[in-house]
Scaffold this motif. Structure first.
Motif, short mmCIF file in Angstrom:
data_model
loop_
_atom_site.label_atom_id
_atom_site.label_comp_id
_atom_site.label_asym_id
_atom_site.label_seq_id
_atom_site.Cartn_x
_atom_site.Cartn_y
_atom_site.Cartn_z
N ILE A 1 0.88 -1.18 0.00
CA ILE A 1 0.00 0.00 0.00
C ILE A 1 0.91 1.22 0.00
O ILE A 1 1.53 1.54 1.01
CB ILE A 1 -0.93 0.03 1.24
CG1 ILE A 1 -1.67 -1.30 1.40
CG2 ILE A 1 -1.89 1.20 1.13
CD1 ILE A 1 -2.59 -1.68 0.27
N GLN B 1 -1.41 6.49 -1.12
CA GLN B 1 -2.78 5.99 -0.91
C GLN B 1 -3.41 6.65 0.31
O GLN B 1 -2.72 7.01 1.26
CB GLN B 1 -2.77 4.47 -0.72
CG GLN B 1 -2.72 3.69 -2.01
CD GLN B 1 -4.07 3.59 -2.69
OE1 GLN B 1 -4.99 4.35 -2.40
NE2 GLN B 1 -4.19 2.66 -3.62
N TYR C 1 -7.03 3.77 5.64
CA TYR C 1 -8.12 2.80 5.71
C TYR C 1 -9.30 3.47 6.41
O TYR C 1 -9.18 3.90 7.57
CB TYR C 1 -7.69 1.55 6.48
CG TYR C 1 -8.79 0.54 6.65
CD1 TYR C 1 -9.41 0.33 7.88
CD2 TYR C 1 -9.25 -0.20 5.56
CE1 TYR C 1 -10.43 -0.59 8.03
CE2 TYR C 1 -10.28 -1.12 5.70
CZ TYR C 1 -10.86 -1.31 6.93
OH TYR C 1 -11.89 -2.22 7.08
N GLU D 1 1.97 -3.03 -6.24
CA GLU D 1 1.43 -1.84 -5.58
C GLU D 1 -0.08 -1.81 -5.82
O GLU D 1 -0.53 -2.11 -6.94
CB GLU D 1 2.05 -0.56 -6.15
CG GLU D 1 3.42 -0.25 -5.60
CD GLU D 1 3.91 1.14 -6.02
OE1 GLU D 1 5.04 1.47 -5.69
OE2 GLU D 1 3.13 1.87 -6.69
N VAL D 2 -0.83 -1.46 -4.81
CA VAL D 2 -2.29 -1.41 -4.92
C VAL D 2 -2.73 0.01 -5.26
O VAL D 2 -2.54 0.94 -4.46
CB VAL D 2 -2.96 -1.88 -3.61
CG1 VAL D 2 -4.49 -1.81 -3.75
CG2 VAL D 2 -2.51 -3.28 -3.24
N GLN E 1 -7.66 -1.17 -1.98
CA GLN E 1 -7.01 -1.26 -0.67
C GLN E 1 -8.00 -1.53 0.46
O GLN E 1 -7.71 -2.33 1.36
CB GLN E 1 -6.26 0.05 -0.38
CG GLN E 1 -5.59 0.05 0.98
CD GLN E 1 -5.69 1.38 1.73
OE1 GLN E 1 -5.68 1.39 2.94
NE2 GLN E 1 -5.78 2.49 1.01
N THR F 1 -7.62 -4.82 2.85
CA THR F 1 -7.36 -4.65 4.28
C THR F 1 -8.46 -5.27 5.11
O THR F 1 -8.20 -5.93 6.13
CB THR F 1 -7.21 -3.16 4.62
OG1 THR F 1 -6.15 -2.60 3.85
CG2 THR F 1 -6.92 -2.96 6.10
N ILE G 1 0.50 -7.93 3.30
CA ILE G 1 0.31 -6.54 2.84
C ILE G 1 1.23 -5.64 3.66
O ILE G 1 1.16 -5.62 4.89
CB ILE G 1 -1.14 -6.08 3.01
CG1 ILE G 1 -2.12 -7.05 2.32
CG2 ILE G 1 -1.33 -4.67 2.43
CD1 ILE G 1 -3.59 -6.70 2.53
N TYR H 1 2.18 -1.87 4.63
CA TYR H 1 1.52 -0.56 4.65
C TYR H 1 2.58 0.56 4.77
O TYR H 1 3.28 0.63 5.77
CB TYR H 1 0.53 -0.47 5.80
CG TYR H 1 -0.67 -1.35 5.62
CD1 TYR H 1 -0.62 -2.70 5.95
CD2 TYR H 1 -1.84 -0.85 5.07
CE1 TYR H 1 -1.71 -3.53 5.74
CE2 TYR H 1 -2.94 -1.66 4.87
CZ TYR H 1 -2.87 -3.00 5.20
OH TYR H 1 -3.95 -3.81 4.99
#
Length: 555
Positions: free
Chosen positions: A23, A27, A30, A75-76, A80, A84, A126, A128
């Protein structure tokens, strides 16, 4: 040189075993709320119980392949929030199940443990890079077995880091959801979860191509919307060209009024007709639950119904065209604060259905009952599914009733747990999602409704007894520290002002604050008269005001 673009469908099991995700720093956080999490869990559980053989489509991922050679790393760019949420879900399932195979299967999807004898490094699924401390929190409470059981998680629900606070809330929301399920159900759901939910991923190695894919998939002007396809289906049913052109113009005029909100309006129509929570896309809902069940016919009948509902919507919801209907200000003021302050619009479909069938008969009385039920369900933190089900019960009662009084006479559909409502409103409400709305509701109950107050865009919530008074202030002599702590964030100490909050006024003593507010004419609301009535502010006044406010709001 052309860059390869890959698009493929993958089940959740493969997503969390074949891919490694980053992530990136650009970005957003969350941000899924409890309602988002509950809605996903409700829908997944419904699919698991009723259509366990079928795939469950979760949406798409837009990915950019990195240069990392040791891992299949991406890479997202988009997706995301879902990735998550499923990472959290697997951690919660791992920590609540007693089945060791499910526990291990979930853990292996979250983190790859080190095996130095095989040259396998430790790595979480993942990584972050979005904000400070997020990765540390994930490693502490998601990556570790039994991490989600740690009692410290509740302390993070109000963390200043947005991602951490939302992840902590998601963990608690999921734990509450599964606490009502049996062990064998959870095990079966875990098996379903790995194999039936699917994502479509689209990826490329080129940054420019990746962002172009993201833009195309998220640009509302590029893909066909549900309303575009429904328009084509219904206009295509009309054979006469002149009539077809007239109905096409009707559709386009309605769509033009709503703009990007047209699909939302069509969802109200779906709810009115189907009378249950949507389980499919809007287009599939119309095809499967409306047209196949003959609730409406395609073509002229559908468009006529949409046109009538739009006219009713303008009359009783937005109040933009009240021609042919006489609404008093009490109705207008209540529907205005509902439009402004309620967390969702699920109440709109029952109100439209009631007016469609009974017109103005008992309309205000129905709106009051509807508002009290819906706002109470929200304040008491009923899940989106529970709130939707309660609105569906009201819709079904409208359908079977012969007159408006029959609907109002059925008290069970409007039933509210007043004991719990009183308890919630008697606690600390400042900072709660419903705080501004419940204060607006109190103002509504105090209005004489001589005028329709049509705009609430510049209001804010103000403490009378301030949060952080200076040591030299009068507040410190009037209130003890315990009294201040007890009252500061309760209903009685809060007031709405008709301007943006001015932090320079917040900590003034009562007399100074009173002079500034009266001089600045910021107290257009009825309860603002407290600045004119009272010469001081103390616990006796607060207790009296608290009891009076609770009495009006709960009863």
């Amino acid at each position: 040189m052309a860059h390869k673009i890959v698009a493929e469908k993958k089940v959740i099991h493969s997503i969390y075993t074949d891919f490694w995700f980053i992530i990136p720093v650009y970005q957003r956080s969350y941000v899924w709320e409890n309602d988002n999490v509950n809605e996903l869990l409700d829908d997944l559980w419904f699919a698991f119980e009723t259509k366990c053989e079928n795939e469950y489509f979760l949406g798409s991922l837009v990915l950019k392949k990195t240069q990392e050679t040791k891992f299949n790393e991406y890479e997202v760019l988009d997706g995301q929030q879902r990735l998550t949420t499923f990472l959290i879900l697997m951690a919660v399932l791992r920590d609540i199940t007693e089945n060791e195979r499910l526990k291990n299967a979930c853990h292996e999807k979250i983190i790859q443990e080190e095996d130095r004898f095989r040259g396998v490094p430790k790595r979480i699924r993942i990584i972050y890079k979005i904000r400070d401390n997020v990765e540390k929190f994930i490693n502490e409470y998601i990556a570790k077995k039994d991490g989600t059981k740690d009692i410290k998680i509740g302390d993070y629900c109000k963390d200043q880091n947005i991602s951490i606070s939302h992840i902590a809330n998601a963990i608690l929301t999921m734990q509450k959801f599964f606490s009502e399920k049996e062990s064998h159900e959870i095990e079966n759901f875990g098996a379903y979860l790995g194999l039936k939910p699917v994502l479509i991923y689209v990826s490329t190695e080129n940054q420019e191509d990746a962002f172009r894919l993201f833009t195309i998939l998220n640009n509302r002007g590029t893909p066909l919307t549900n309303s575009d396809i429904l328009k084509s289906i219904n206009i295509g049913e009309i054979s006469d060209l002149t009539i077809r052109d007239n109905y096409a113009k009707k559709w386009e005029e309605i769509e033009g009024d709503f703009g990007n909100e047209f699909d939302r309006f069509l969802s109200f129509i779906r709810t009115i007709l189907v009378k249950q929570k949507a389980r499919l896309s809007l287009l599939d809902e119309f095809e499967e639950n409306i047209y196949k069940k003959n609730l409406l016919k395609k073509g002229e009948e559908s468009i006529n119904y949409i046109e009538v509902t739009k006219d009713n919507y303008d009359k009783i919801i937005t109040l933009t065209n009240t021609h042919g209907i006489n609404l008093d200000n009490e109705y207008k003021n209540l529907v205005t604060i509902m439009n402004f302050g309620l967390s969702s619009s699920d109440w709109i479909a029952p109100l439209l259905a009631f007016y469609y069938k009974f017109k103005s008969s008992n309309l205000l009385e129905f709106l009051k009952e509807l508002e009290y039920k819906f706002s109470s369900d929200w304040i008491l933190q009923y899940t989106p599914t529970q709130r939707s089900d309660n609105m569906s019960r009201i819709l079904k009662e409208i359908e079977k009733s012969n007159n408006s009084q029959d609907v109002l006479s059925n008290k069970t559909i409007f039933d509210v747990n007043k004991t719990e409502l009183y308890k919630t409103l008697n606690g600390e409400i400042y900072g709660k999602q419903f705080a501004k709305y419940i204060l607006l509701k109190y103002e509504y109950l105090n209005m004489d409704h001589i005028v329709h107050l049509s705009s609430y865009r510049t209001i804010s919530v103000e403490h009378i007894l301030p949060q952080n008074p200076k040591d030299s202030s009068e507040w410190k002599s009037v209130f003890t520290d315990d009294e201040r702590k007890n009252w500061i964030n309760k209903l009685a100490n809060l007031v709405l002002i008709s301007t943006r909050k001015n932090s320079t006024l917040s900590n003034l003593d009562f007399q100074e604050k009173k002079e500034r507010y009266l001089k600045g004419r910021m107290d257009i609301f009825p309860s603002g008269r407290i600045f004119a009535i009272y010469q001081e502010w103390n616990t006796t006044i607060l207790e009296t005001r608290q009891n009076e406010m609770l009495s009006k709001l709960v009863q």
